[in-house]
Design a protein around this motif. Structure first.
Motif, PDB file in Angstrom:
ATOM      1  N   MET A   1      33.540 -42.756   6.085  1.00 49.44           N
ATOM      2  CA  MET A   1      32.273 -41.945   5.562  1.00 49.44           C
ATOM      3  C   MET A   1      32.213 -42.386   4.209  1.00 49.44           C
ATOM      4  SD  MET A   1      32.098 -37.415   6.261  1.00 49.44           S
ATOM      5  CE  MET A   1      32.199 -38.211   4.259  1.00 49.44           C
ATOM      6  N   LYS A   2      30.983 -42.257   4.504  1.00 49.82           N
ATOM      7  CA  LYS A   2      29.810 -42.496   3.262  1.00 49.82           C
ATOM      8  C   LYS A   2      28.294 -41.169   2.538  1.00 49.82           C
ATOM      9  CE  LYS A   2      30.308 -47.446   2.091  1.00 49.82           C
ATOM     10  NZ  LYS A   2      29.621 -48.061   2.334  1.00 49.82           N
ATOM     11  N   VAL A   3      28.686 -40.666   1.826  1.00 50.65           N
ATOM     12  CA  VAL A   3      27.621 -39.377   1.474  1.00 50.65           C
ATOM     13  C   VAL A   3      26.828 -40.155   0.499  1.00 50.65           C
ATOM     14  CG1 VAL A   3      30.067 -37.787   1.732  1.00 50.65           C
ATOM     15  CG2 VAL A   3      29.302 -38.855  -0.242  1.00 50.65           C
ATOM     16  N   GLN A  60      26.439 -32.693   7.828  1.00 48.97           N
ATOM     17  CA  GLN A  60      25.358 -34.019   8.239  1.00 48.97           C
ATOM     18  C   GLN A  60      24.132 -34.652   7.693  1.00 48.97           C
ATOM     19  OE1 GLN A  60      21.861 -34.095  11.032  1.00 48.97           O
ATOM     20  NE2 GLN A  60      22.610 -30.778  11.040  1.00 48.97           N
ATOM     21  N   ARG A  61      23.948 -33.522   6.333  1.00 50.79           N
ATOM     22  CA  ARG A  61      23.206 -33.776   5.884  1.00 50.79           C
ATOM     23  C   ARG A  61      23.107 -34.749   4.619  1.00 50.79           C
ATOM     24  NH1 ARG A  61      18.313 -29.043   6.947  1.00 50.79           N
ATOM     25  NH2 ARG A  61      19.100 -28.842   8.448  1.00 50.79           N
ATOM     26  N   LYS A  66      22.651 -44.398   7.990  1.00 53.49           N
ATOM     27  CA  LYS A  66      22.319 -45.699   7.980  1.00 53.49           C
ATOM     28  C   LYS A  66      23.611 -46.661   6.968  1.00 53.49           C
ATOM     29  CE  LYS A  66      18.377 -48.339   5.759  1.00 53.49           C
ATOM     30  NZ  LYS A  66      17.340 -48.113   4.495  1.00 53.49           N
ATOM     31  N   ALA A  67      23.941 -46.105   5.954  1.00 51.81           N
ATOM     32  CA  ALA A  67      25.457 -46.855   4.840  1.00 51.81           C
ATOM     33  C   ALA A  67      26.739 -46.916   6.260  1.00 51.81           C
ATOM     34  CB  ALA A  67      25.560 -46.636   3.825  1.00 51.81           C
ATOM     35  N   ILE A  68      27.190 -45.745   7.088  1.00 56.42           N
ATOM     36  CA  ILE A  68      27.631 -46.327   7.734  1.00 56.42           C
ATOM     37  C   ILE A  68      27.351 -46.985   9.497  1.00 56.42           C
ATOM     38  CG2 ILE A  68      29.088 -44.524   6.854  1.00 56.42           C
ATOM     39  CD1 ILE A  68      29.157 -42.541   8.916  1.00 56.42           C
ATOM     40  N   GLY A  69      25.754 -47.688   9.258  1.00 58.61           N
ATOM     41  CA  GLY A  69      25.510 -47.811  10.384  1.00 58.61           C
ATOM     42  C   GLY A  69      25.695 -47.217  11.484  1.00 58.61           C
ATOM     43  N   LYS A  70      25.543 -45.646  11.636  1.00 54.94           N
ATOM     44  CA  LYS A  70      25.278 -45.098  13.034  1.00 54.94           C
ATOM     45  C   LYS A  70      24.549 -44.413  12.825  1.00 54.94           C
ATOM     46  CE  LYS A  70      29.690 -45.974  13.483  1.00 54.94           C
ATOM     47  NZ  LYS A  70      30.971 -46.760  15.312  1.00 54.94           N
ATOM     48  N   LYS A  71      23.813 -43.634  14.431  1.00 58.20           N
ATOM     49  CA  LYS A  71      22.770 -42.729  13.813  1.00 58.20           C
ATOM     50  C   LYS A  71      23.606 -41.491  14.050  1.00 58.20           C
ATOM     51  CE  LYS A  71      19.798 -41.172  17.961  1.00 58.20           C
ATOM     52  NZ  LYS A  71      19.030 -41.384  19.016  1.00 58.20           N
ATOM     53  N   ASN A  72      23.404 -40.920  13.390  1.00 56.06           N
ATOM     54  CA  ASN A  72      23.513 -39.004  13.380  1.00 56.06           C
ATOM     55  C   ASN A  72      23.012 -38.429  14.744  1.00 56.06           C
ATOM     56  OD1 ASN A  72      23.907 -36.166  12.746  1.00 56.06           O
ATOM     57  ND2 ASN A  72      22.633 -36.111  11.179  1.00 56.06           N
TER      58      ASN A  72
END
Length: 84
Positions: A1-3, A60-61, A66-72
């Motif tokens: 995970m990246k924040v 979630q905010r 985007k950085a982890i290539g996933k859709k929220n």
């Protein structure tokens, strides 16, 4: 995970907390908080504790989807309009 490190820095500033304070409250090493503040990925254990600490709605905010290539998975149209 990246924040989103800017958001996390803002949280720390507004809460008058240090990285050490946040690490202690989350029950993780301060090095993991420092990784987040540097835009680096953290391990699953840290990610789980981050979500538990902030709660899914707020966490979630902070997560940089985007950085982890996933859709929220929690995003809705209203969040997208408001920069979430």
């Amino acid at each position: 995970m990246k924040v989103k490190k800017e958001r996390l820095l803002q949280f720390l500033k507004e809460s008058e907390m240090t990285a050490t304070d946040l690490a202690r409250e989350m029950g993780i090493d301060v090095s993991e908080v420092e990784k987040m503040l540097n835009g680096e990925a953290v391990c699953r254990k840290t990610a789980e504790r981050f979500i538990h600490y902030f709660g899914a709605d707020l966490a979630q905010r902070y997560i940089d989807w985007k950085a982890i290539g996933k859709k929220n998975p929690l995003a809705c149209k209203a969040d997208k309009r408001n920069g979430g």
